[in-house]
Design a protein around this motif. Sequence first.
Motif, PDB file in Angstrom:
ATOM      1  N   THR A 163     -56.988 -39.980   0.520  1.00 54.42           N
ATOM      2  CA  THR A 163     -55.933 -40.912   0.124  1.00 54.42           C
ATOM      3  C   THR A 163     -54.812 -40.160  -0.575  1.00 54.42           C
ATOM      4  O   THR A 163     -55.068 -39.345  -1.465  1.00 54.42           O
ATOM      5  N   ILE A 164     -53.602 -40.416  -0.163  1.00 52.04           N
ATOM      6  CA  ILE A 164     -52.433 -39.833  -0.827  1.00 52.04           C
ATOM      7  C   ILE A 164     -51.766 -40.931  -1.650  1.00 52.04           C
ATOM      8  O   ILE A 164     -51.437 -42.002  -1.126  1.00 52.04           O
ATOM      9  N   ALA A 165     -51.619 -40.670  -2.951  1.00 51.94           N
ATOM     10  CA  ALA A 165     -50.919 -41.615  -3.825  1.00 51.94           C
ATOM     11  C   ALA A 165     -49.438 -41.237  -3.808  1.00 51.94           C
ATOM     12  O   ALA A 165     -49.049 -40.176  -4.296  1.00 51.94           O
ATOM     13  N   LEU A 166     -48.644 -42.102  -3.211  1.00 49.81           N
ATOM     14  CA  LEU A 166     -47.223 -41.815  -2.990  1.00 49.81           C
ATOM     15  C   LEU A 166     -46.404 -42.975  -3.538  1.00 49.81           C
ATOM     16  O   LEU A 166     -46.628 -44.126  -3.156  1.00 49.81           O
ATOM     17  N   ASN A 167     -45.465 -42.678  -4.392  1.00 53.84           N
ATOM     18  CA  ASN A 167     -44.766 -43.722  -5.149  1.00 53.84           C
ATOM     19  C   ASN A 167     -45.793 -44.654  -5.784  1.00 53.84           C
ATOM     20  O   ASN A 167     -45.689 -45.872  -5.719  1.00 53.84           O
TER      21      ASN A 167
ATOM     22  N   GLN B 133     -62.410 -34.654  11.089  1.00 52.94           N
ATOM     23  CA  GLN B 133     -62.881 -36.039  10.908  1.00 52.94           C
ATOM     24  C   GLN B 133     -62.475 -36.617   9.550  1.00 52.94           C
ATOM     25  O   GLN B 133     -63.279 -37.205   8.818  1.00 52.94           O
ATOM     26  N   VAL B 134     -61.211 -36.410   9.229  1.00 54.65           N
ATOM     27  CA  VAL B 134     -60.659 -36.905   7.973  1.00 54.65           C
ATOM     28  C   VAL B 134     -59.814 -38.145   8.248  1.00 54.65           C
ATOM     29  O   VAL B 134     -58.949 -38.130   9.130  1.00 54.65           O
ATOM     30  N   ARG B 135     -60.089 -39.194   7.501  1.00 47.37           N
ATOM     31  CA  ARG B 135     -59.287 -40.415   7.605  1.00 47.37           C
ATOM     32  C   ARG B 135     -58.250 -40.410   6.489  1.00 47.37           C
ATOM     33  O   ARG B 135     -58.598 -40.306   5.305  1.00 47.37           O
ATOM     34  N   ILE B 136     -57.000 -40.517   6.854  1.00 46.08           N
ATOM     35  CA  ILE B 136     -55.954 -40.489   5.832  1.00 46.08           C
ATOM     36  C   ILE B 136     -55.498 -41.912   5.516  1.00 46.08           C
ATOM     37  O   ILE B 136     -55.471 -42.779   6.389  1.00 46.08           O
ATOM     38  N   GLY B 137     -55.189 -42.149   4.246  1.00 51.18           N
ATOM     39  CA  GLY B 137     -54.681 -43.449   3.819  1.00 51.18           C
ATOM     40  C   GLY B 137     -53.708 -43.242   2.667  1.00 51.18           C
ATOM     41  O   GLY B 137     -53.697 -42.176   2.038  1.00 51.18           O
ATOM     42  N   PHE B 138     -52.887 -44.225   2.411  1.00 51.47           N
ATOM     43  CA  PHE B 138     -51.881 -44.114   1.351  1.00 51.47           C
ATOM     44  C   PHE B 138     -52.007 -45.263   0.369  1.00 51.47           C
ATOM     45  O   PHE B 138     -52.265 -46.390   0.775  1.00 51.47           O
ATOM     46  N   ILE B 139     -51.820 -44.974  -0.916  1.00 44.95           N
ATOM     47  CA  ILE B 139     -51.655 -46.030  -1.906  1.00 44.95           C
ATOM     48  C   ILE B 139     -50.303 -45.812  -2.586  1.00 44.95           C
ATOM     49  O   ILE B 139     -49.825 -44.672  -2.666  1.00 44.95           O
ATOM     50  N   GLY B 140     -49.699 -46.884  -3.053  1.00 38.03           N
ATOM     51  CA  GLY B 140     -48.385 -46.792  -3.682  1.00 38.03           C
ATOM     52  C   GLY B 140     -47.444 -47.785  -3.014  1.00 38.03           C
ATOM     53  O   GLY B 140     -47.777 -48.378  -1.995  1.00 38.03           O
ATOM     54  N   ASP B 141     -46.282 -47.931  -3.599  1.00 41.85           N
ATOM     55  CA  ASP B 141     -45.299 -48.906  -3.113  1.00 41.85           C
ATOM     56  C   ASP B 141     -44.474 -48.282  -1.989  1.00 41.85           C
ATOM     57  O   ASP B 141     -43.710 -47.347  -2.215  1.00 41.85           O
ATOM     58  N   ARG B 142     -44.646 -48.812  -0.796  1.00 39.30           N
ATOM     59  CA  ARG B 142     -43.943 -48.254   0.369  1.00 39.30           C
ATOM     60  C   ARG B 142     -42.526 -48.799   0.508  1.00 39.30           C
ATOM     61  O   ARG B 142     -41.738 -48.276   1.311  1.00 39.30           O
ATOM     62  N   SER B 143     -42.207 -49.879  -0.252  1.00 39.89           N
ATOM     63  CA  SER B 143     -40.942 -50.562   0.001  1.00 39.89           C
ATOM     64  C   SER B 143     -39.732 -49.685  -0.334  1.00 39.89           C
ATOM     65  O   SER B 143     -38.648 -49.893   0.204  1.00 39.89           O
ATOM     66  N   ALA B 144     -39.922 -48.686  -1.218  1.00 38.96           N
ATOM     67  CA  ALA B 144     -38.788 -47.842  -1.600  1.00 38.96           C
ATOM     68  C   ALA B 144     -38.668 -46.600  -0.714  1.00 38.96           C
ATOM     69  O   ALA B 144     -37.757 -45.794  -0.887  1.00 38.96           O
ATOM     70  N   LEU B 145     -39.598 -46.431   0.230  1.00 41.89           N
ATOM     71  CA  LEU B 145     -39.589 -45.220   1.059  1.00 41.89           C
ATOM     72  C   LEU B 145     -38.676 -45.404   2.269  1.00 41.89           C
ATOM     73  O   LEU B 145     -38.429 -46.527   2.705  1.00 41.89           O
ATOM     74  N   ALA B 146     -38.218 -44.293   2.830  1.00 43.44           N
ATOM     75  CA  ALA B 146     -37.373 -44.352   4.027  1.00 43.44           C
ATOM     76  C   ALA B 146     -38.174 -44.988   5.163  1.00 43.44           C
ATOM     77  O   ALA B 146     -39.364 -44.696   5.325  1.00 43.44           O
ATOM     78  N   PRO B 147     -37.528 -45.848   5.967  1.00 43.74           N
ATOM     79  CA  PRO B 147     -38.259 -46.545   7.035  1.00 43.74           C
ATOM     80  C   PRO B 147     -38.979 -45.597   7.991  1.00 43.74           C
ATOM     81  O   PRO B 147     -40.105 -45.872   8.414  1.00 43.74           O
ATOM     82  N   ASP B 148     -38.369 -44.454   8.330  1.00 43.18           N
ATOM     83  CA  ASP B 148     -39.045 -43.549   9.273  1.00 43.18           C
ATOM     84  C   ASP B 148     -40.315 -42.953   8.655  1.00 43.18           C
ATOM     85  O   ASP B 148     -41.302 -42.715   9.346  1.00 43.18           O
ATOM     86  N   LEU B 149     -40.282 -42.749   7.331  1.00 44.25           N
ATOM     87  CA  LEU B 149     -41.472 -42.221   6.660  1.00 44.25           C
ATOM     88  C   LEU B 149     -42.581 -43.281   6.644  1.00 44.25           C
ATOM     89  O   LEU B 149     -43.752 -42.964   6.870  1.00 44.25           O
ATOM     90  N   VAL B 150     -42.194 -44.525   6.408  1.00 46.09           N
ATOM     91  CA  VAL B 150     -43.193 -45.607   6.418  1.00 46.09           C
ATOM     92  C   VAL B 150     -43.846 -45.692   7.798  1.00 46.09           C
ATOM     93  O   VAL B 150     -45.072 -45.814   7.918  1.00 46.09           O
TER      94      VAL B 150
END
Length: 243
Positions: free
Chosen positions: A132-136, A96-113
């Motif tokens: 929450t995963i802080a990515l870029n 029952q874990v909700r995952i979320g991301f913070i960080g700039d997604r615009s520089a990430l590969a489209p498939d990863l986004v």
Amino acid sequence: MPETVAAGLPRHIAIIMDGNGRWAQQRYMPRAFGHREGAEGVRRTVAACAELGVPYLTLFAFSSENWKRPVEEVDDLMWLLRSYLLREVNELNRQQVRIGFIGDRSALAPDLVTLITTTEMQTLHNDRLVFTIALNYGGQNDIIAAAQELAREAVAGHILPEDINPESFASKLMTSGLPDPDLIIRTSGEQRLSNFMLWQAAYSELIFIDTLWPDFSRQTLEQAIDMFSRRERRFGAATRSQT
Ligand code: IPE
Ligand code: IPE
Ligand code: MG
């Protein structure tokens, strides 16, 4: 959302996961080996927080400055994240874990986004632990983006400059909806924030431990929580013993 938390337990733990490279180096292995072992540390930590009843966990996985690393290492990290998300989504739902991301997604590969967005949607209904995963992610960029948004609103005439206050500012940050971290842990002995949650860390308790991230265990986490529970948080007020 999970709002109640046992006495002495931080509501929000954020961790600067550091030391994968040195862990691998100590074993005469490539840095990628350390990152792979670091992913196990992520699994352990998520499970431990869910079991202990910590409602919010944020892990710093890739900083806005980590693009300075060799392209092969950046690729390794991004592939590890893909494989983590694909392999873990069922387990995250089970816990029952909700995952979320913070960080700039615009520089990430489209498939990863796409994968990030899909995993967020697949776990959206979970309410035991907000992970929450802080990515870029970079704290300065977070603040700048919030300032730009408020400036746009002011120029458009929707707000006055005087309307900007800590609450309205925080509501524009990528962490809006998350409580500020009560406890920030950094592994590997380094004692700096490296551009992590600069605004949100205003009153966080900071704990620096020598353990390298791949060795981080439930016991290490519990030791840090125990240290946290013995700290006196004053938020600028006089000490409790003197009031
Ligand atoms: C943390 O380990 C992982 C990331 C920053 C992505 P490092 O890769 O920074 O490990 P060290 O600091 O070189 O040992
Ligand atoms: C901070 O670690 C970023 C992450 C843990 C993702 P770094 O290893 O990049 O930090 P510095 O370069 O030692 O400050
Ligand atoms: Mg490092």
